[in-house]
Design a protein around this motif. Sequence first.
Motif, short mmCIF file in Angstrom:
data_model
loop_
_atom_site.label_atom_id
_atom_site.label_comp_id
_atom_site.label_asym_id
_atom_site.label_seq_id
_atom_site.Cartn_x
_atom_site.Cartn_y
_atom_site.Cartn_z
N GLY A 322 0.80 -1.21 0.00
CA GLY A 322 0.00 0.00 0.00
C GLY A 322 0.82 1.26 0.00
N LEU A 323 0.18 2.32 0.43
CA LEU A 323 0.74 3.66 0.37
C LEU A 323 1.15 4.09 1.78
CD1 LEU A 323 0.98 5.75 -2.02
CD2 LEU A 323 -1.04 6.84 -1.05
N ILE A 324 2.37 4.60 1.91
CA ILE A 324 2.83 5.07 3.22
C ILE A 324 3.47 6.45 3.07
CG2 ILE A 324 3.21 2.74 4.14
CD1 ILE A 324 6.24 3.23 3.69
N GLU A 325 3.37 7.24 4.11
CA GLU A 325 4.10 8.50 4.19
C GLU A 325 4.86 8.50 5.51
OE1 GLU A 325 3.57 13.37 3.82
OE2 GLU A 325 1.80 12.08 3.82
N VAL A 326 6.17 8.58 5.42
CA VAL A 326 7.02 8.49 6.61
C VAL A 326 7.97 9.68 6.66
CG1 VAL A 326 6.94 5.96 6.71
CG2 VAL A 326 8.75 7.08 5.40
N GLU A 327 8.46 9.94 7.86
CA GLU A 327 9.43 11.00 8.04
C GLU A 327 10.76 10.58 7.42
OE1 GLU A 327 11.28 13.69 11.70
OE2 GLU A 327 9.46 12.49 12.01
N MET A 328 11.40 11.50 6.73
CA MET A 328 12.74 11.22 6.19
C MET A 328 13.65 10.79 7.35
SD MET A 328 13.22 11.81 2.89
CE MET A 328 12.81 12.88 1.50
N GLY A 329 14.51 9.83 7.07
CA GLY A 329 15.39 9.30 8.10
C GLY A 329 14.89 7.98 8.66
N THR A 330 13.64 7.62 8.40
CA THR A 330 13.13 6.31 8.79
C THR A 330 13.94 5.23 8.08
OG1 THR A 330 10.91 7.24 9.00
CG2 THR A 330 11.08 4.84 8.82
N SER A 331 14.29 4.18 8.78
CA SER A 331 15.12 3.16 8.16
C SER A 331 14.32 2.31 7.18
CB SER A 331 15.76 2.25 9.22
OG SER A 331 14.81 1.36 9.75
N LEU A 332 15.00 1.81 6.17
CA LEU A 332 14.36 0.91 5.22
C LEU A 332 13.84 -0.34 5.92
CD1 LEU A 332 16.91 1.14 2.27
CD2 LEU A 332 14.68 2.25 2.42
N ARG A 333 14.55 -0.78 6.95
CA ARG A 333 14.11 -1.98 7.68
C ARG A 333 12.78 -1.73 8.39
NH1 ARG A 333 16.93 -6.26 8.39
NH2 ARG A 333 18.91 -5.16 8.08
N THR A 334 12.63 -0.55 8.97
CA THR A 334 11.36 -0.21 9.62
C THR A 334 10.22 -0.26 8.61
OG1 THR A 334 12.43 1.17 11.30
CG2 THR A 334 10.11 1.61 10.85
N ILE A 335 10.48 0.28 7.42
CA ILE A 335 9.45 0.30 6.38
C ILE A 335 9.11 -1.12 5.92
CG2 ILE A 335 8.97 0.99 4.01
CD1 ILE A 335 10.59 3.53 4.57
N VAL A 336 10.14 -1.91 5.63
CA VAL A 336 9.91 -3.23 5.03
C VAL A 336 9.42 -4.25 6.06
CG1 VAL A 336 11.05 -5.18 3.90
CG2 VAL A 336 11.57 -2.84 3.19
N GLU A 337 10.06 -4.30 7.21
CA GLU A 337 9.75 -5.36 8.17
C GLU A 337 8.68 -4.97 9.18
OE1 GLU A 337 13.43 -6.68 9.87
OE2 GLU A 337 14.20 -7.45 7.96
N THR A 338 8.79 -3.77 9.75
CA THR A 338 7.84 -3.38 10.80
C THR A 338 6.52 -2.92 10.20
OG1 THR A 338 9.71 -2.69 12.18
CG2 THR A 338 7.51 -1.97 12.85
N MET A 339 6.59 -1.98 9.24
CA MET A 339 5.37 -1.47 8.62
C MET A 339 4.83 -2.44 7.58
SD MET A 339 6.47 2.55 8.20
CE MET A 339 4.80 3.13 7.83
N GLY A 340 5.69 -2.94 6.72
CA GLY A 340 5.26 -3.82 5.64
C GLY A 340 5.04 -5.26 6.04
N GLY A 341 5.54 -5.65 7.21
CA GLY A 341 5.33 -7.01 7.68
C GLY A 341 6.23 -8.05 7.07
N GLY A 342 7.24 -7.62 6.28
CA GLY A 342 8.17 -8.55 5.69
C GLY A 342 7.55 -9.40 4.60
N VAL A 343 8.33 -10.37 4.13
CA VAL A 343 7.87 -11.27 3.07
C VAL A 343 6.88 -12.28 3.65
CG1 VAL A 343 8.61 -13.03 1.41
CG2 VAL A 343 10.03 -11.01 1.81
N PRO A 344 5.76 -12.52 2.97
CA PRO A 344 4.79 -13.51 3.48
C PRO A 344 5.42 -14.88 3.62
CG PRO A 344 3.85 -12.21 1.68
CD PRO A 344 5.31 -11.88 1.72
N ALA A 345 4.83 -15.70 4.47
CA ALA A 345 5.33 -17.06 4.66
C ALA A 345 5.19 -17.87 3.38
CB ALA A 345 4.56 -17.74 5.79
N ASN A 346 6.10 -18.81 3.18
CA ASN A 346 6.06 -19.69 2.03
C ASN A 346 4.92 -20.70 2.17
OD1 ASN A 346 8.43 -18.66 0.69
ND2 ASN A 346 9.62 -19.58 2.35
N PRO A 347 4.48 -21.32 1.07
CA PRO A 347 3.40 -22.31 1.15
C PRO A 347 3.69 -23.45 2.12
CG PRO A 347 3.79 -21.68 -1.13
CD PRO A 347 4.88 -21.05 -0.32
#
Length: 494
Positions: A322-347
Amino acid sequence: MKAAISWRCCDATSCRAAGAAALRQSLVAQHGAERVKSVGCLRLCGQGPLAAADHEDGRVELFGGVAAERQLDPQHPFFTLQRSVVLERCGLVDPGCLEDALAQGAYAALAVCRQLAPKAVVEELERSGLRGRGGAGYPTGRKWQLVAAQPGSSKVVVCNADEGDPGAFMDRAVLEGDPHRLLEGMAIAAHAVGANEGFIYVRAEYPLAIERLRGAIAAAEARGLLAGFAMQLRIGAGAYVCGEETALLHSIEGGRGTPRPRPPYPAVSGLWGLPTLINNVETFAAVPAILRQGGAWYGAMGTATSKGTKVFALSGAITHTGLIEVEMGTSLRTIVETMGGGVPANPNGSLGVVKALQTGGPSGGCVPAALLDTPVDYEGLQALGSIMGSGGMVVIDESLAMPELARYFMGFCVAESCGKCLPCRAGTVQLEQLLDRFVERRATGADLVQLEQLCGMVKATSLCGLGQSAPNPVLSTLRFFRAEYEAAIAGAGP
């Protein structure tokens, strides 16, 4: 539990495609048309269609699905870690209703701005530290000052809404969800630089955005909100190269969308030879909040060199799309893993693993998982061989080979090259042919040498940003995933 006092139903393109019309009909049937409002993007696009229930005590419930069958958590980090500036009204305001926009603060900053001297408006932008959100990151206040300083009474303001990166839909969300915000930002710019005419250049693939922009312009003009500033839409045919500012100007003038050498820059000689201010949608959309809250308020957010917030479209192998708006300086890890929830589980139930994050579209590069602690700012991403770009973020898992990813983006550049300069016209084709050999595992060591050399030549000698940045996905994947290219050399192994 008390019933909600009102409902907001997402009517953006993504939710429309997922069944928003049926969801709205269901809500109207249950609660009455007067209690259901159409709004712009509610952000968690992958769970659409979305609807929000607003309660009298301020509590908000979020639901997904055509029958609102899935209750979602508005307290998830995907939502709570966002900081809305550009998107502050998106998902709250009815994009087709000027009265609703006015009730929620639209054009208030413009009214204040018109009581200020143009120079004071430019100084406020400079104080904010806002940089262009179209990708290059040029200081917005400095660009405005350059246009304002040009002689003559005829100047033009142009909005670049030709969003064309694969996986990018940030500008579309603003155009569809809060079009009056863009008009207000452009009108403020016109006052600041002394322009009396404005153009919004939007691609034809955005029909809903075009419809809402037309309605917003007509409503604002009828109310006299744009007095002295004539606004027009120009519809592009979808050429990616028209995202380059000089190609965009040629297209508005009725010519073929091809770039020209600079200087002169558009600030000096742009549309029809007039001094022209060009910014993208997100840049203009940040301006009303800056004028309302002050440049110092905006400048207090972000990092030393990258101020404010940034909107990103999060997609790919990720749990929360989806769409996110974050403060500059936020880490990519925070965006991908904490906000985005990481990669879905495999089958098979095993955890999915992030391999890399691709930023900046065809002009960008890949950041490997080991470097996801990098903060989001212009310089940090550039140091890794990528760019902020307009804001596309595509998460890549282990199922995708990097030569294949590089070939995809190179194929995109081949198709979108205008053909005006030889390095881009021929060089991208040759790069794609070389990448074919790596994908098909029939490359040689000489091919690897030639691939790197050709990337350098195309990057150094192409006329415009399309060709200059086309090698970036290749170079960044070579930098961090070279072993995958070496393994693809014929005879290198299984």
